[in-house]
Write a protein that holds these residues in place. Structure first.
Motif, PDB file in Angstrom:
ATOM      1  N   ASN A 160      -6.562   9.840   1.044  1.00 58.50           N
ATOM      2  CA  ASN A 160      -7.264  10.466  -0.074  1.00 58.50           C
ATOM      3  C   ASN A 160      -6.483  10.395  -1.383  1.00 58.50           C
ATOM      4  N   PHE A 161      -5.178  10.073  -1.299  1.00 57.44           N
ATOM      5  CA  PHE A 161      -4.380   9.983  -2.529  1.00 57.44           C
ATOM      6  C   PHE A 161      -4.295   8.557  -3.046  1.00 57.44           C
ATOM      7  N   ALA A 162      -4.997   7.633  -2.357  1.00 54.71           N
ATOM      8  CA  ALA A 162      -4.836   6.221  -2.689  1.00 54.71           C
ATOM      9  C   ALA A 162      -5.200   5.910  -4.132  1.00 54.71           C
ATOM     10  N   ALA A 163      -6.138   6.677  -4.715  1.00 52.98           N
ATOM     11  CA  ALA A 163      -6.569   6.368  -6.073  1.00 52.98           C
ATOM     12  C   ALA A 163      -5.444   6.589  -7.076  1.00 52.98           C
ATOM     13  N   PHE A 164      -4.551   7.534  -6.787  1.00 57.00           N
ATOM     14  CA  PHE A 164      -3.451   7.798  -7.731  1.00 57.00           C
ATOM     15  C   PHE A 164      -2.211   7.004  -7.376  1.00 57.00           C
ATOM     16  N   ALA A 165      -1.954   6.851  -6.091  1.00 57.06           N
ATOM     17  CA  ALA A 165      -0.759   6.143  -5.642  1.00 57.06           C
ATOM     18  C   ALA A 165      -1.140   5.239  -4.474  1.00 57.06           C
ATOM     19  N   PRO A 166      -1.401   3.959  -4.754  1.00 57.70           N
ATOM     20  CA  PRO A 166      -1.879   3.062  -3.707  1.00 57.70           C
ATOM     21  C   PRO A 166      -0.955   3.011  -2.491  1.00 57.70           C
ATOM     22  N   THR A 167       0.346   3.217  -2.686  1.00 61.11           N
ATOM     23  CA  THR A 167       1.255   3.111  -1.550  1.00 61.11           C
ATOM     24  C   THR A 167       1.036   4.231  -0.534  1.00 61.11           C
ATOM     25  N   ALA A 168       0.384   5.334  -0.960  1.00 64.46           N
ATOM     26  CA  ALA A 168       0.190   6.459  -0.037  1.00 64.46           C
ATOM     27  C   ALA A 168      -0.661   6.054   1.150  1.00 64.46           C
ATOM     28  N   ALA A 169      -1.604   5.147   0.928  1.00 60.86           N
ATOM     29  CA  ALA A 169      -2.532   4.787   1.996  1.00 60.86           C
ATOM     30  C   ALA A 169      -1.938   3.741   2.930  1.00 60.86           C
ATOM     31  N   VAL A 170      -0.729   3.238   2.593  1.00 61.70           N
ATOM     32  CA  VAL A 170      -0.183   2.122   3.358  1.00 61.70           C
ATOM     33  C   VAL A 170       0.099   2.509   4.808  1.00 61.70           C
ATOM     34  N   ALA A 171       0.757   3.669   5.007  1.00 64.77           N
ATOM     35  CA  ALA A 171       1.217   4.005   6.354  1.00 64.77           C
ATOM     36  C   ALA A 171       0.064   4.131   7.365  1.00 64.77           C
ATOM     37  N   PRO A 172      -0.980   4.948   7.081  1.00 62.98           N
ATOM     38  CA  PRO A 172      -2.057   5.032   8.070  1.00 62.98           C
ATOM     39  C   PRO A 172      -2.768   3.705   8.286  1.00 62.98           C
ATOM     40  N   LEU A 173      -2.968   2.938   7.187  1.00 61.14           N
ATOM     41  CA  LEU A 173      -3.681   1.675   7.350  1.00 61.14           C
ATOM     42  C   LEU A 173      -2.847   0.658   8.110  1.00 61.14           C
ATOM     43  N   LEU A 174      -1.508   0.713   7.939  1.00 65.14           N
ATOM     44  CA  LEU A 174      -0.660  -0.220   8.686  1.00 65.14           C
ATOM     45  C   LEU A 174      -0.745   0.070  10.173  1.00 65.14           C
ATOM     46  N   ALA A 175      -0.738   1.366  10.541  1.00 66.67           N
ATOM     47  CA  ALA A 175      -0.809   1.707  11.961  1.00 66.67           C
ATOM     48  C   ALA A 175      -2.134   1.252  12.553  1.00 66.67           C
ATOM     49  N   ALA A 176      -3.235   1.536  11.824  1.00 66.70           N
ATOM     50  CA  ALA A 176      -4.546   1.115  12.320  1.00 66.70           C
ATOM     51  C   ALA A 176      -4.645  -0.403  12.307  1.00 66.70           C
ATOM     52  N   GLY A 177      -4.088  -1.012  11.242  1.00 69.23           N
ATOM     53  CA  GLY A 177      -4.137  -2.464  11.119  1.00 69.23           C
ATOM     54  C   GLY A 177      -3.349  -3.146  12.224  1.00 69.23           C
ATOM     55  N   ALA A 178      -2.246  -2.517  12.657  1.00 67.85           N
ATOM     56  CA  ALA A 178      -1.442  -3.105  13.729  1.00 67.85           C
ATOM     57  C   ALA A 178      -2.262  -3.213  15.009  1.00 67.85           C
TER      58      ALA A 178
ATOM     59  N   LEU B  90     -11.603   4.313   2.259  1.00 69.54           N
ATOM     60  CA  LEU B  90     -10.728   3.904   1.160  1.00 69.54           C
ATOM     61  C   LEU B  90     -11.536   3.278   0.033  1.00 69.54           C
ATOM     62  N   PHE B  91     -12.464   2.367   0.389  1.00 73.11           N
ATOM     63  CA  PHE B  91     -13.141   1.622  -0.666  1.00 73.11           C
ATOM     64  C   PHE B  91     -14.391   2.312  -1.185  1.00 73.11           C
ATOM     65  N   LEU B  92     -15.124   3.015  -0.322  1.00 75.98           N
ATOM     66  CA  LEU B  92     -16.399   3.569  -0.783  1.00 75.98           C
ATOM     67  C   LEU B  92     -16.329   5.060  -1.076  1.00 75.98           C
ATOM     68  N   ALA B  93     -15.217   5.711  -0.728  1.00 78.83           N
ATOM     69  CA  ALA B  93     -15.149   7.145  -1.023  1.00 78.83           C
ATOM     70  C   ALA B  93     -13.978   7.481  -1.938  1.00 78.83           C
ATOM     71  N   VAL B  94     -12.831   6.827  -1.723  1.00 79.77           N
ATOM     72  CA  VAL B  94     -11.652   7.202  -2.513  1.00 79.77           C
ATOM     73  C   VAL B  94     -11.566   6.375  -3.795  1.00 79.77           C
ATOM     74  N   LEU B  95     -11.599   5.043  -3.663  1.00 78.88           N
ATOM     75  CA  LEU B  95     -11.430   4.200  -4.851  1.00 78.88           C
ATOM     76  C   LEU B  95     -12.697   4.142  -5.688  1.00 78.88           C
ATOM     77  N   ASN B  96     -13.845   3.986  -5.051  1.00 80.62           N
ATOM     78  CA  ASN B  96     -15.125   4.028  -5.773  1.00 80.62           C
ATOM     79  C   ASN B  96     -15.963   5.142  -5.168  1.00 80.62           C
ATOM     80  N   PRO B  97     -15.942   6.319  -5.755  1.00 76.10           N
ATOM     81  CA  PRO B  97     -16.625   7.442  -5.090  1.00 76.10           C
ATOM     82  C   PRO B  97     -18.142   7.268  -5.066  1.00 76.10           C
ATOM     83  N   ILE B  98     -18.626   6.503  -4.091  1.00 73.37           N
ATOM     84  CA  ILE B  98     -20.070   6.289  -3.964  1.00 73.37           C
ATOM     85  C   ILE B  98     -20.655   7.245  -2.937  1.00 73.37           C
ATOM     86  N   PHE B  99     -19.994   7.329  -1.767  1.00 74.13           N
ATOM     87  CA  PHE B  99     -20.465   8.213  -0.702  1.00 74.13           C
ATOM     88  C   PHE B  99     -19.388   9.256  -0.404  1.00 74.13           C
ATOM     89  N   PRO B 100     -19.789  10.437   0.057  1.00 74.60           N
ATOM     90  CA  PRO B 100     -18.779  11.436   0.433  1.00 74.60           C
ATOM     91  C   PRO B 100     -18.088  11.038   1.733  1.00 74.60           C
TER      92      PRO B 100
END
Lengths: 400, 328
Positions: free
Chosen positions: A358-376, B166-176
């Motif tokens: 949820n903080f990715a919009a202000f600090a893109p690096t914040a989203a890295v850790a959860p996405l890396l785990a899921a991406g792995a 990430l893409f549809l709620a956080v970066l581009n707030p389209i859907f909740p």
């Protein structure tokens, strides 16, 4: 509403573009067959692909930081994705090149006919195996080691709360995320591998046994498997895990061992089906008859005669079954009933770190850790699927 | 036609028998627990007297087989018992306690809503994409679609879900990103809130259906009657839509029904990610607090839905394929 209007306008522009493209091609090449016979759909596809390509390049070179000083997170993620894709493609290409040069004649031949996706899959599987085996040596910290600072941001930039000592940051109680990702390869992949082997041992031997003996044993096992397969596997696993958690408390045995057994039994039903079907085709062969007349025992028949001849379909199934088991374990851990802490595991990491997205919009690096785990998790299953897809394609000889 | 009816009745009977056996499996599995429910409810504060009281109230002093049939009868009359979690708060058996049926009913309808929305998006999309992939087979489009679908089949649901968030709620707030749905919500708002979970499920199931559609159509393209249609000079699109598709319908319908079965049962993870108040979420919560009556009931509902949809797939493929209707 304006969004819909823009979308409609873009669509109309694409349609017009496609028409113009085809017409221009026809006049410029003097009605060459390529353009003369082009259907409108194909022309539309070319124009759409070109438009997407141009938009991608335009978007890629947008500034990383907006004028207001806020990072333009969309662009940052897009650049990472594109760079990751290009690096993966180059790595797969180089790996395939290497495979064509080094090795025996047989492997060289194999690599020559290999599509890039399969080469990528094999490369990823090798990397995961190496990381899993040598996790203790590669990881900078222990998996359960609680370090000084909690919630350190990824990226190692002190200005936004990072720390160069922890390149991917630390989690909410101060464990190094990079180390946990590396140990996760050992735990998640290792446990999934053991479970799959166990499922194959149970399902395979029972399936061959049913095929060899037939009669009431076959009926009993097959109907039992039918019933077990009528319950959706994730639901059944969750039900049994509820019960196992009570047993685990009572007996003092780690819950993870119960999980391995439960998933192995549930997945062995699918293996049983395949092993029995393949086995039934083999037991009617003459060499089985010959072995029976020689007076060979049941164990010899199953392991020395049937098993070697059923190896090819079982191997392909092993890859797919591993993916299912791996995803089931990840899902159970994500739901909080799978691999238990303090063992590092990707599913649990995703669940714990997910709020940072949820903080990715202000600090893109914040989203890295959860996405890396899921991406792995995703990367490994995609890799295995690419390899199995190629193997099946090769063995079936399908061209279209 | 009577033979068709007989086959359908046969399958229905088989499905009922399966469901019955599945209910036995679930019941026996749950009753393998060490100790019993009474101790589980009371936890640390169990005294012999209170345990005996609750055992009596819940009928746990009855033999296993009696309890099984009582449970089964309850299931048939939608009396699913009382949830343990609610027992702790309300007076046991009193007016305040919430029955499992009251807990499950609204959530089941929420899950059905989500599954319907997903199916409405996924099925047309998958069939269209599958036809296009068959039409432009072995082109860049087909290869890209193949790679994309293979990746989305093999990714875990929560990966897809978080990417979409990430893409549809956080970066581009389209859907909740949270689907907090409640009764009496206007339909449009309800639709908007369940859009992200529906899209996630769409990504997961579309891939499978699309690959199957493509494979089913391509399988037919070598047949003589397709050759004939081509030689008549029909356009490739017309050959596929008018000539190949009707004969490829059986496997396509089959895979659609199987994926709908997956939708009803596989929503668990997606509902947890989006905090969607469906039956999957309830199931996981009950698993965590070992609320046995709820777990049992949810499990049976999931199994019933799964069996029913598999049965539908079976029957539809028999109906749409005359060769299966007249077995030799």
């Amino acid at each position: 509403m304006s969004g819909l209007m823009i979308f409609a306008a873009l669509l109309v522009a694409l349609f017009v573009g496609a028409y113009v493209f085809r017409f221009a091609g026809q006049t410029a090449t003097g009605n060459a067959p390529r353009f003369r016979d082009m259907t409108f759909g194909v022309a539309f596809g070319y124009v759409l692909a070109a438009a997407l390509f141009i938009w991608a390049i335009y978007y890629y070179f947008q500034p990383k930081v907006l004028d207001t000083g806020v990072p333009n997170a969309g662009v940052v993620f897009f650049r990472w994705a594109v760079q990751g894709f290009i690096i993966a493609a180059i790595a797969a290409f180089l790996f395939r090149l290497l495979g064509r040069m080094v090795g025996t004649e047989g492997t060289k031949k194999l690599f020559r006919s290999m599509p890039l996706t399969a080469a990528f899959g094999i490369l990823v599987i090798i990397i995961y195996a190496v990381v899993a085996v040598f996790a203790g040596a590669i990881a900078p910290y222990g998996q359960a080691e609680i370090l000084g600072a909690a919630n350190v941001m990824a990226g190692g930039d002190p200005a936004i709360g990072g720390n160069p000592d922890y390149p991917l940051g630390t989690d909410q109680i101060g464990r190094d995320i990079l180390s946990r990702l590396i140990y996760g390869a050992q735990n998640t992949v290792g446990i999934a591998f053991i479970t799959t082997c166990l499922a194959f041992f149970i399902g395979g031997s029972l399936g061959f046994l049913a095929a060899t003996l037939q009669g009431w044993l076959d009926q009993l096992l097959s109907r039992g498997v039918d019933v077990l397969m009528a319950i959706p596997s994730l639901i059944f696993a969750l039900l049994l895990m509820t019960i196992a958690s009570v047993w685990a408390n009572e007996l003092g045995v780690p819950l993870t061992i119960f999980m391995v057994l439960i998933i192995a039994v549930i997945d062995s039903t699918r293996v049983y089906r395949l092993a029995r079907a393949v086995g039934l085709n083999i037991v009617v062969m003459d060499y089985i008859e010959a072995a029976k007349l020689r007076g060979e025992g049941l164990g010899y028949l199953v392991f020395k005669e049937i098993l070697p001849n059923a190896m090819a379909p079982l191997l392909a199934e092993f890859g797919l079954r591993f993916c299912f088991v791996f995803l089931t374990i990840a899902a159970l851990s994500f739901l909080g009933v799978g691999i238990q802490p303090p063992l590092a595991d990707w599913g649990t990491m995703v669940r714990d770190l997910a709020p940072f997205i949820n903080f990715a919009a202000f600090a893109p690096t914040a989203a890295v850790a959860p996405l890396l785990a899921a991406g792995a998790i995703a990367l490994l299953t995609v890799a295995v699927n690419f390899v199995v897809d190629w193997m099946l394609h090769k063995s079936s000889g399908l061209k279209e | 036609m009577s033979s068709l009816l007989r086959i359908i009745l046969q399958r229905l009977g088989l499905g009922l028998v399966t469901l019955f056996v599945v209910s036995i499996v679930i019941f026996v599995a749950v009753n393998l627990l060490p100790g019993d429910f009474a101790e589980a409810i009371l936890g640390q504060g169990a005294t012999p007297e209170s345990v005996a009281k609750i055992r009596e109230d819940l009928g746990l002093d009855q033999p296993l087989i009696v309890r099984y049939f009582e449970w089964l009868m309850g299931m048939l009359t939608f009396d699913l018992g009382t949830s343990f979690a609610q027992l702790n708060f309300a007076n046991f058996g009193g007016a305040g306690s919430v029955t499992v049926a009251e807990q499950i009913a609204p959530r089941l309808s929420n899950t059905m809503f989500l599954a319907t929305v997903t199916a409405c998006i996924a099925v047309p999309l998958a069939v269209t994409l599958g036809i296009l992939a068959a039409l432009y087979r072995n082109t860049a489009f087909d290869k890209a679609a193949n790679m994309f679908t293979l990746s989305s089949i093999s990714s875990p649901e929560f990966f897809m879900a978080y990417i979409l968030i990430l893409f549809l709620a956080v970066l581009n707030p389209i859907f909740p990103s949270l689907s907090n749905i409640f009764d009496g919500m206007p339909f449009s708002e309800r639709l908007e809130k369940s859009m992200l979970p529906a899209l996630t499920l769409t990504l997961v199931v579309t891939a499978h259906m699309m690959r199957m559609t493509r494979a089913a159509i391509i399988n037919l393209l070598a047949s003589p009657y397709i050759e004939m249609a081509r030689l008549k000079g029909l356009s490739p699109m017309r050959v596929i839509v008018k000539h190949a598709l009707p004969n490829a319908l059986a496997p396509i319908i089959n895979v659609i029904a199987l994926n709908l079965a997956y939708l009803i049962t596989g929503v668990v993870v997606v509902e947890v990610v989006f905090v969607y108040p469906g039956i999957g979420q309830l199931f996981v919560d009950s698993v965590k607090i070992r609320d046995i009556p709820v777990v049992q009931a949810c499990c049976l509902i999931f199994a019933a839905a799964y069996i029913l949809l598999n049965l539908t797939a079976d029957i539809l493929s028999i109906v749409s394929n005359p060769r299966l209707r007249h077995p030799k």
